[in-house]
Design a protein around this motif. Sequence first.
Motif, mmCIF file in Angstrom:
data_model
loop_
_atom_site.group_PDB
_atom_site.id
_atom_site.type_symbol
_atom_site.label_atom_id
_atom_site.label_comp_id
_atom_site.label_asym_id
_atom_site.label_seq_id
_atom_site.Cartn_x
_atom_site.Cartn_y
_atom_site.Cartn_z
ATOM 1 N N GLY A 256 -69.819 -34.033 -38.028
ATOM 2 C CA GLY A 256 -68.928 -33.879 -38.491
ATOM 3 C C GLY A 256 -68.186 -32.204 -38.554
ATOM 4 N N ASP A 257 -69.666 -31.906 -39.317
ATOM 5 C CA ASP A 257 -69.827 -30.238 -39.334
ATOM 6 C C ASP A 257 -69.768 -29.124 -38.205
ATOM 7 O OD1 ASP A 257 -70.469 -30.349 -42.096
ATOM 8 O OD2 ASP A 257 -72.230 -30.377 -41.831
ATOM 9 N N LEU A 258 -69.867 -29.669 -37.482
ATOM 10 C CA LEU A 258 -69.699 -29.098 -36.351
ATOM 11 C C LEU A 258 -68.431 -29.223 -35.433
ATOM 12 C CD1 LEU A 258 -73.376 -29.434 -34.357
ATOM 13 C CD2 LEU A 258 -72.335 -26.984 -35.346
ATOM 14 N N ALA A 259 -67.892 -30.184 -35.479
ATOM 15 C CA ALA A 259 -65.944 -30.144 -35.245
ATOM 16 C C ALA A 259 -65.097 -28.956 -36.189
ATOM 17 C CB ALA A 259 -66.044 -31.931 -35.808
ATOM 18 N N LEU A 260 -66.186 -29.336 -37.483
ATOM 19 C CA LEU A 260 -64.616 -28.358 -38.067
ATOM 20 C C LEU A 260 -65.408 -26.465 -37.936
ATOM 21 C CD1 LEU A 260 -65.213 -30.300 -41.732
ATOM 22 C CD2 LEU A 260 -63.060 -29.597 -40.330
ATOM 23 N N VAL A 261 -66.373 -26.072 -37.304
ATOM 24 C CA VAL A 261 -67.102 -25.634 -36.986
ATOM 25 C C VAL A 261 -66.004 -24.655 -35.502
ATOM 26 C CG1 VAL A 261 -68.717 -23.477 -35.917
ATOM 27 C CG2 VAL A 261 -69.135 -24.784 -38.106
ATOM 28 N N PHE A 262 -66.664 -25.535 -35.127
ATOM 29 C CA PHE A 262 -64.774 -25.681 -33.599
ATOM 30 C C PHE A 262 -63.919 -25.869 -34.024
ATOM 31 C CE2 PHE A 262 -69.795 -25.047 -31.695
ATOM 32 C CZ PHE A 262 -69.289 -24.448 -31.529
ATOM 33 N N MET A 263 -63.101 -27.118 -34.928
ATOM 34 C CA MET A 263 -62.234 -27.080 -34.919
ATOM 35 C C MET A 263 -61.916 -28.506 -33.489
ATOM 36 S SD MET A 263 -60.141 -28.117 -36.771
ATOM 37 C CE MET A 263 -60.512 -26.858 -38.160
ATOM 38 N N ALA A 264 -62.806 -29.182 -33.781
ATOM 39 C CA ALA A 264 -63.164 -30.077 -31.870
ATOM 40 C C ALA A 264 -61.881 -30.732 -31.670
ATOM 41 C CB ALA A 264 -64.697 -30.568 -31.910
ATOM 42 N N ARG A 265 -60.696 -30.559 -31.376
ATOM 43 C CA ARG A 265 -60.024 -31.536 -31.763
ATOM 44 C C ARG A 265 -59.798 -32.296 -29.924
ATOM 45 N NH1 ARG A 265 -56.054 -31.457 -35.429
ATOM 46 N NH2 ARG A 265 -56.439 -29.184 -36.635
ATOM 47 N N GLY A 266 -60.950 -31.419 -29.104
ATOM 48 C CA GLY A 266 -60.924 -32.416 -27.769
ATOM 49 C C GLY A 266 -62.254 -32.885 -27.619
ATOM 50 N N GLY A 267 -62.179 -33.481 -28.674
ATOM 51 C CA GLY A 267 -63.520 -34.411 -28.957
ATOM 52 C C GLY A 267 -65.072 -34.000 -29.932
ATOM 53 N N VAL A 268 -66.535 -34.730 -30.366
ATOM 54 C CA VAL A 268 -67.522 -34.281 -30.379
ATOM 55 C C VAL A 268 -68.052 -35.849 -29.849
ATOM 56 C CG1 VAL A 268 -69.078 -34.383 -32.026
ATOM 57 C CG2 VAL A 268 -66.332 -33.840 -32.966
ATOM 58 N N TYR A 269 -69.131 -35.076 -28.814
ATOM 59 C CA TYR A 269 -69.393 -35.888 -27.926
ATOM 60 C C TYR A 269 -71.160 -35.785 -28.283
ATOM 61 C CZ TYR A 269 -65.651 -35.416 -25.171
ATOM 62 O OH TYR A 269 -63.712 -35.486 -24.951
ATOM 63 N N LEU A 270 -71.927 -37.200 -28.148
ATOM 64 C CA LEU A 270 -72.640 -36.895 -28.146
ATOM 65 C C LEU A 270 -73.750 -37.932 -26.689
ATOM 66 C CD1 LEU A 270 -72.869 -39.469 -31.359
ATOM 67 C CD2 LEU A 270 -73.172 -37.274 -30.874
ATOM 68 N N SER A 271 -74.889 -36.772 -26.305
ATOM 69 C CA SER A 271 -75.586 -36.834 -25.076
ATOM 70 C C SER A 271 -76.666 -37.123 -25.596
ATOM 71 C CB SER A 271 -75.350 -35.537 -24.170
ATOM 72 O OG SER A 271 -76.341 -34.340 -24.976
ATOM 73 N N GLY A 272 -77.635 -37.235 -24.017
ATOM 74 C CA GLY A 272 -79.207 -37.809 -24.592
ATOM 75 C C GLY A 272 -79.877 -39.914 -24.124
ATOM 76 N N GLY A 273 -80.844 -39.710 -24.313
ATOM 77 C CA GLY A 273 -81.517 -41.113 -24.299
ATOM 78 C C GLY A 273 -81.356 -41.471 -25.619
ATOM 79 N N ILE A 274 -81.757 -40.719 -26.747
ATOM 80 C CA ILE A 274 -81.245 -41.608 -27.970
ATOM 81 C C ILE A 274 -80.428 -41.938 -28.563
ATOM 82 C CG2 ILE A 274 -81.912 -41.348 -30.554
ATOM 83 C CD1 ILE A 274 -84.083 -38.946 -30.312
ATOM 84 N N ALA A 275 -79.139 -40.818 -28.380
ATOM 85 C CA ALA A 275 -78.046 -41.862 -28.765
ATOM 86 C C ALA A 275 -77.672 -42.773 -27.685
ATOM 87 C CB ALA A 275 -76.876 -40.930 -28.035
ATOM 88 N N ARG A 276 -77.627 -43.016 -26.403
ATOM 89 C CA ARG A 276 -77.568 -44.285 -25.727
ATOM 90 C C ARG A 276 -77.822 -45.819 -26.407
ATOM 91 N NH1 ARG A 276 -78.543 -40.405 -21.484
ATOM 92 N NH2 ARG A 276 -79.874 -42.327 -20.872
ATOM 93 N N ILE A 277 -79.408 -45.388 -26.533
ATOM 94 C CA ILE A 277 -80.216 -46.950 -27.156
ATOM 95 C C ILE A 277 -80.319 -46.780 -28.285
ATOM 96 C CG2 ILE A 277 -82.266 -46.766 -27.966
ATOM 97 C CD1 ILE A 277 -83.614 -45.058 -25.963
#
Length: 340
Positions: A256-277
């Motif tokens: 959420g902090d980073l979404a505000l920094v970038f004003m990420a209206r295109g979405g926030v994406y979690l990558s990597g094995g931990i997020a999938r698991i």
Amino acid sequence: MQPGGDDSAIAYPILIGDIGGTHARFAILVDAYAEAREFPVLRTEDYPSIDAAIQEGVLDKTSLQPRSIVLAVAGPMRGGEIDLTNSPWVVRPRNLIAELGFRDVTLINDFEAQAMATTSLEPEYLEKIGPGSVKPASARVILGPGTGLGVAGLIHARHTWFPVAGEGGHMDIGPRSDRDFQLFPLYQRIDGRVSCEQLLCGRGLVNIYRAVCAHAGQSASAQDPAEVTAAGLDGSDDAAVETLQLFATYLGRVAGDLALVFMARGGVYLSGGIARIILPVLQQPEFRAAFEDKAPHSSILRDIPTFVATHPLAALSGLAAYARTPARFGVMTEGRRFSA
């Protein structure tokens, strides 16, 4: 053999490689239209160098001789080489040209590749969590808890996607809830700091778990990230269950902090094995509640979608997109592209 800085077409066949702290993933693009030919995932600890891994794990297993190589690597460029952040490997472009026969070597930050992958992944590989919708041609944020915590942004301007890499995983993170104030004094620190990466990666899972156990006055039965995750997902260890819930909460706060920094209206994406698991945990209320809990701007966060990238080779997808059409992306290659 001089570093290059232009974004001209890359000669085929192209070997693309995602080099992480634990695994190395490779594929070959024969031409601009063919599907990437993937190779078995390699463990970095099984090879003394990246050169050996490419020779033994790729070149010895195909009759194709790639002319170019595009690598996504985690680490800063110093003096024409990269020391990987979480691996003893050192990437030396000139050696790859001289010893393995490549004519062209391009080095890209690993999370630049993850960022570019958000433009190329098929919808079935993006698991949406919570409300919000993607605004076209808007900024995006990518987070990847794995061996470490990778962070990048993706900005759109002048019909071009510009990946923005950095070291966002090393920002400070602090306590918020009453439970946090109990546990933060018990978290392992680096020079007195609790950074995001101290909690949001594989060793971060263990860090949280040991603190939860220590506060409860019990021994830590799980010893590594895989054991903590397994015990938390199957419910066999209450401390591991809480660990995954805290992990999801902390990840939501940072996202959420980073979404505000970038004003990420295109979405926030979690990558990597931990997020999938741990996807089932991220789909529970804690992650999204923490993501949106940003008064006075909670309404902004509610409109920003969050996704888990479920493709196991997402970075290769980003590398392939870049290798096929470099002009689509504003990747600065000065000092990172080398030719014979």
